[in-house]
Design a protein around this motif. Structure first.
Motif, PDB file in Angstrom:
ATOM      1  N   THR A 191      65.923 110.119 144.366  1.00  0.00           N
ATOM      2  CA  THR A 191      65.868 108.907 143.555  1.00  0.00           C
ATOM      3  C   THR A 191      65.607 107.723 144.475  1.00  0.00           C
ATOM      4  O   THR A 191      66.227 107.618 145.545  1.00  0.00           O
ATOM      5  N   VAL A 216      62.994 104.115 140.402  1.00  0.00           N
ATOM      6  CA  VAL A 216      63.558 103.153 139.466  1.00  0.00           C
ATOM      7  C   VAL A 216      63.319 101.730 139.962  1.00  0.00           C
ATOM      8  O   VAL A 216      63.775 101.360 141.055  1.00  0.00           O
ATOM      9  N   ILE A 241      72.883 102.577 138.693  1.00  0.00           N
ATOM     10  CA  ILE A 241      71.761 103.515 138.873  1.00  0.00           C
ATOM     11  C   ILE A 241      72.123 104.566 139.919  1.00  0.00           C
ATOM     12  O   ILE A 241      71.853 105.757 139.750  1.00  0.00           O
ATOM     13  N   VAL A 251      68.444 107.679 133.659  1.00  0.00           N
ATOM     14  CA  VAL A 251      68.433 106.316 134.175  1.00  0.00           C
ATOM     15  C   VAL A 251      68.874 105.375 133.047  1.00  0.00           C
ATOM     16  O   VAL A 251      68.112 105.117 132.104  1.00  0.00           O
TER      17      VAL A 251
END
Length: 258
Positions: A191, A216, A241, A251
């Motif tokens: 991530t 993200v 997050i 998310v």
């Protein structure tokens, strides 16, 4: 804008001098265990960035501990001003220390800025995929930053002599090697978290990676949230997050988190 970039360059050069007196990363110490257990007290290593002393990462480490994670903070050798692969080899040794002290077969990584490159090099080039379960980067210049390039442009030398700065410049040989082939090797869950207001990673899209990672951008979900580069380790929304990524969840940032 030029004055701002000049100030960044001078700050980098000054910090390089100060780094020579900085202490090395401390050996792992037992983390508090009073918080509710999460996934059998999973172990998380928070990896600092360039010029980031360990205490600067205690806010996010304490959030993780409060959520039940056994958490350690890794300060990069020489505050990260040296060769990134060398820092990654030192980090590999630290991971083994943590695993030995906790009995954990695998650990998770939450890495800020350069720390994301150090730990990603460990994953890709040093066999770290066998010992890391989840990888989360915060404002890491995976594909370089022109803020590093600007130091040479201003006539201050090649990143003012800071090796890591040279390696984080867009188009560097280090990044060409790191980004050759699969960005996300192994069974690790990757991530990346980035923010539009990042002062040090420009363009901000360079803080994302390819090949199946969850990338993200905070402002995609929270357009009014203002988060800077250092703020990524302090901001409540960014932390929600991180927490979701470590729990393998969707998310769902909390835009009002503090």
């Amino acid at each position: 804008m030029l004055l701002r970039k000049t100030a960044l360059a001078l700050t980098l050069a000054t910090a390089a001098v100060l780094a020579t007196t900085a202490p090395a990363a401390a050996a792992p110490a037992a983390a508090p265990t009073s918080a509710p257990a999460v996934a059998a007290a999973r172990t998380v290593i928070v990896v600092g960035g360039l010029s980031g002393i360990a205490v600067a990462y205690e806010p996010i480490a304490n959030r993780l501990r409060a959520d039940g994670y056994r958490t350690f903070v890794y300060q990069l050798p020489g505050l990260g001003f040296g060769d990134i692969p060398a820092s990654a080899r030192a980090f590999a040794g630290y991971v083994e220390q943590v695993r030995a002290s906790t009995g954990a077969s695998t650990v998770d990584v939450v890495a800020h800025s350069e720390g994301g490159l150090v730990s990603r090099y460990y994953l890709k080039r040093l066999g770290g995929t066998a010992t890391i379960g989840r990888y989360v980067s915060l404002g890491t210049p995976h594909y370089g930053t022109y803020v590093a390039n600007i130091v040479a442009f201003l006539g201050l030398g090649s990143c003012a002599g800071v090796v890591a700065c040279q390696q984080m410049s867009i188009g560097s040989a280090f990044l060409a090697d790191l980004n050759a082939g699969d960005d996300t090797p192994g069974a690790v869950r990757y991530t990346t978290i980035r923010t539009l207001q990042d002062e040090l990673v420009r363009p901000t899209g360079n803080a994302a990676v390819n090949d199946g990672a969850t990338n993200v951008l905070i402002q995609t979900y929270c357009p009014l949230r203002v988060v800077g580069h250092l703020g990524l380790v302090l901001d409540g929304t960014a932390y929600t997050i991180v927490r979701g990524a470590l729990a393998d969840g969707p998310v769902r940032p909390n835009c009002l988190a503090v």
